[in-house]
Write an enzyme that holds these catalytic residues in place. Structure first.
Site, PDB file in Angstrom:
ATOM      1  N   HIS A  23      40.946  78.470 159.135  1.00  0.00           N
ATOM      2  CA  HIS A  23      39.687  77.804 158.805  1.00  0.00           C
ATOM      3  C   HIS A  23      39.600  76.388 159.377  1.00  0.00           C
ATOM      4  CE1 HIS A  23      39.955  81.246 156.317  1.00  0.00           C
ATOM      5  NE2 HIS A  23      40.707  80.679 155.402  1.00  0.00           N
ATOM      6  N   LEU A  68      36.759  73.998 150.632  1.00  0.00           N
ATOM      7  CA  LEU A  68      37.932  73.333 151.208  1.00  0.00           C
ATOM      8  C   LEU A  68      38.436  74.206 152.336  1.00  0.00           C
ATOM      9  CD1 LEU A  68      39.810  72.115 148.008  1.00  0.00           C
ATOM     10  CD2 LEU A  68      38.504  70.729 149.645  1.00  0.00           C
ATOM     11  N   ASP A  96      36.994  83.321 154.552  1.00  0.00           N
ATOM     12  CA  ASP A  96      37.445  82.569 153.372  1.00  0.00           C
ATOM     13  C   ASP A  96      36.418  82.686 152.252  1.00  0.00           C
ATOM     14  OD1 ASP A  96      39.308  81.069 151.952  1.00  0.00           O
ATOM     15  OD2 ASP A  96      38.409  79.162 152.503  1.00  0.00           O
ATOM     16  N   HIS A 100      33.144  82.637 143.459  1.00  0.00           N
ATOM     17  CA  HIS A 100      33.297  81.962 142.167  1.00  0.00           C
ATOM     18  C   HIS A 100      32.032  82.128 141.333  1.00  0.00           C
ATOM     19  CE1 HIS A 100      37.012  80.145 143.433  1.00  0.00           C
ATOM     20  NE2 HIS A 100      36.436  79.560 144.457  1.00  0.00           N
ATOM     21  N   ALA A 112      36.100  75.005 144.597  1.00  0.00           N
ATOM     22  CA  ALA A 112      35.833  74.936 146.041  1.00  0.00           C
ATOM     23  C   ALA A 112      35.752  76.349 146.587  1.00  0.00           C
ATOM     24  CB  ALA A 112      36.940  74.167 146.737  1.00  0.00           C
TER      25      ALA A 112
END
Length: 197
Positions: A23, A68, A96, A100, A112
């Site tokens: 990432h 992040l 990624d 959440h 994050a």
């Protein structure tokens, strides 16, 4: 700092070590990977090619754009997108994606991560289209990673098409007794997965 003080010394000691920078988000990382030996590669998320740090503050704090590594300045976004769409085999897909729950993102200490899974391929296609590099998209999405790791290609296929009628991305998806807000929520996108084989 990490590249110069940590990664380069490790690669000097173990020059054939396979390294994937997960990432990447900066111009320096994109340039390093591009110029490094073939045993160094990187994954890139859709958010780091489409959004800069201003996306965190558009019309107020935007917790669903918090991830992040954090979003960076525009020059970094442009450099990462340019490296990825260049056709270099050293860059490959890494969403990624982080589903959440809405309440965990909209809290005093929000999680994050950006939930991109339902729309990631369409967003990546949009990046490649903007760069006039759609011919390089399939390699980024499905060949560069297996080639780097020496793995066979997936035998299953998907088809991504561009629709004349844009699709509005939902404001949220149900997740148990909660909701999760996807990347690009409420916005329109023309690229979508149309067939899975």
């Amino acid at each position: 700092v990490f590249i110069n003080e940590k990664l380069i010394p490790v690669l000097d000691k173990v020059p054939h070590l396979k390294v994937v920078m997960e990432h990447i988000t900066t111009q320096e990382a994109a340039e390093f990977v591009s110029s490094a030996p073939a045993n160094v590669a990187a994954t890139v998320t859709p958010q780091h090619m489409l959004m800069n740090r201003n996306a965190l503050f558009v019309k107020g704090l935007r917790p669903h754009n918090y991830c992040l590594p954090v979003l960076k300045r525009e020059r970094h976004r442009e450099a990462v997108a340019a490296a990825v769409t260049s056709g270099s085999k050293k860059f490959f897909l890494g969403t990624d994606s982080a589903p959440h729950p809405k309440g965990a993102k909209e809290s005093a200490c929000g999680c994050a991560g950006i939930f991109s899974a339902p729309v990631a391929l369409g967003l990546y296609a949009m990046v490649f289209e903007r760069a006039n590099a759609l011919d390089k998209f399939e390699a980024f999405a499905s060949r560069n990673g297996p080639d780097f790791y020496g793995l066979p290609y997936n035998k299953d296929t998907i088809t991504i098409t561009k629709s004349v009628t844009p699709m509005r991305i939902p404001e949220a998806y149900e997740l148990g007794d909660s909701q999760v807000v996807p990347m690009w929520a409420g916005q329109e996108i023309q690229w979508r997965v149309s067939l899975v084989d």
